[in-house]
Design an enzyme around this catalytic site. Structure first.
Site, mmCIF file in Angstrom:
data_model
loop_
_atom_site.group_PDB
_atom_site.id
_atom_site.type_symbol
_atom_site.label_atom_id
_atom_site.label_comp_id
_atom_site.label_asym_id
_atom_site.label_seq_id
_atom_site.Cartn_x
_atom_site.Cartn_y
_atom_site.Cartn_z
ATOM 1 N N THR A 19 69.899 -31.401 -3.606
ATOM 2 C CA THR A 19 68.510 -31.113 -3.947
ATOM 3 C C THR A 19 67.676 -30.427 -2.460
ATOM 4 O O THR A 19 66.634 -30.902 -2.406
ATOM 5 C CB THR A 19 67.656 -32.456 -4.128
ATOM 6 N N LYS A 34 77.005 -24.863 -8.966
ATOM 7 C CA LYS A 34 76.714 -26.244 -9.858
ATOM 8 C C LYS A 34 76.259 -25.628 -11.231
ATOM 9 O O LYS A 34 75.337 -25.221 -11.240
ATOM 10 C CB LYS A 34 75.811 -26.730 -8.897
ATOM 11 N N GLU A 66 77.169 -36.510 -1.905
ATOM 12 C CA GLU A 66 75.990 -35.385 -1.807
ATOM 13 C C GLU A 66 74.885 -36.255 -1.868
ATOM 14 O O GLU A 66 74.447 -36.964 -2.570
ATOM 15 C CB GLU A 66 75.850 -34.733 -3.170
#
Length: 215
Positions: free
Chosen positions: A74, A134, A43
């Site tokens: 993000t 998440k 990621e």
């Protein structure tokens, strides 16, 4: 099939490296060290300058390796999500749920992994097609929360991120998490340029995941 294949890779990998770095070159080296150690879910966070170029380079470097799946983290808005997808990101991770980001991910059949803390947030994310939630920040809850959440939402796939360590990764998986996101606890040696240590840590994380999954 593309989306299903990506989800299968993420769940089989089990450990997703959350890569943050000061420079593009450092992000590439961290990612390579993780992959060498068996952590093949990467990621690339958009806190990295020119993160889309890091994604593009990694996708090119590992285009022949069917194990590796590179995504973006993000991601705060739909513009960033589209930029990441065009660079080759195979999954999109956000610290929160964003409806427009969910829509564009569904349009391009890219798994969307939004950050959620409450049952209400998770329910809304599921309604708009989130494939994995998440659980963030994980250290605000602890591994037992996975079972608690899955009581009313047995269909939810949870990936705790934040606070996942070598000491508790087994608990997270045994409590029902499908995967974990690991950042600082895995990539911290990069501050000293010790990429071999990252590879060693990645190997241990992957082994502990396999042991917990197969227990």
């Amino acid at each position: 099939m593309k989306k299903t294949n990506t989800l299968s890779k993420l769940i089989n990998c089990g450990v997703v490296a959350v890569v943050r770095a000061d420079r593009e070159e450092e992000a590439i080296k961290i990612s390579q060290a993780c992959i060498k150690g068996g952590v093949t879910g990467i990621e690339i966070t958009f806190t990295i300058q020119r993160a889309e170029e890091v994604i593009r380079e990694l996708v090119d470097l590992y285009k022949g390796d069917n194990r590796v799946v590179v995504g973006a983290g993000t991601v705060l808005d739909v513009t960033t999500a589209r930029l990441a997808i065009l660079a080759g990101a195979r999954f999109i991770v956000s610290p929160n749920f964003d409806l427009e980001t969910a829509k564009i991910c569904n349009l391009y059949q890219i798994p969307y992994v939004p950050g959620c803390m409450t049952i209400s947030e998770m329910k809304r994310a599921l309604e708009f097609g989130a494939d994995i939630i998440k659980l963030f920040p994980g250290d605000a809850f602890g591994p037992r929360v996975v079972k608690a959440v899955k009581a009313p939402l047995p269909q939810v796939n949870l990936m705790p991120t934040g606070g996942v360590s070598l000491d508790n990764i087994g608990e997270w998986i045994q409590n029902g998490a499908v995967a974990v996101g690991v950042g600082g606890n895995l990539i911290a040696p990069a501050k000293n340029g010790d990429y071999e240590k990252i590879t060693e840590l990645a190997q241990v994380y992957k082994q502990k995941f396999i042991e917990a999954r197969d227990a």
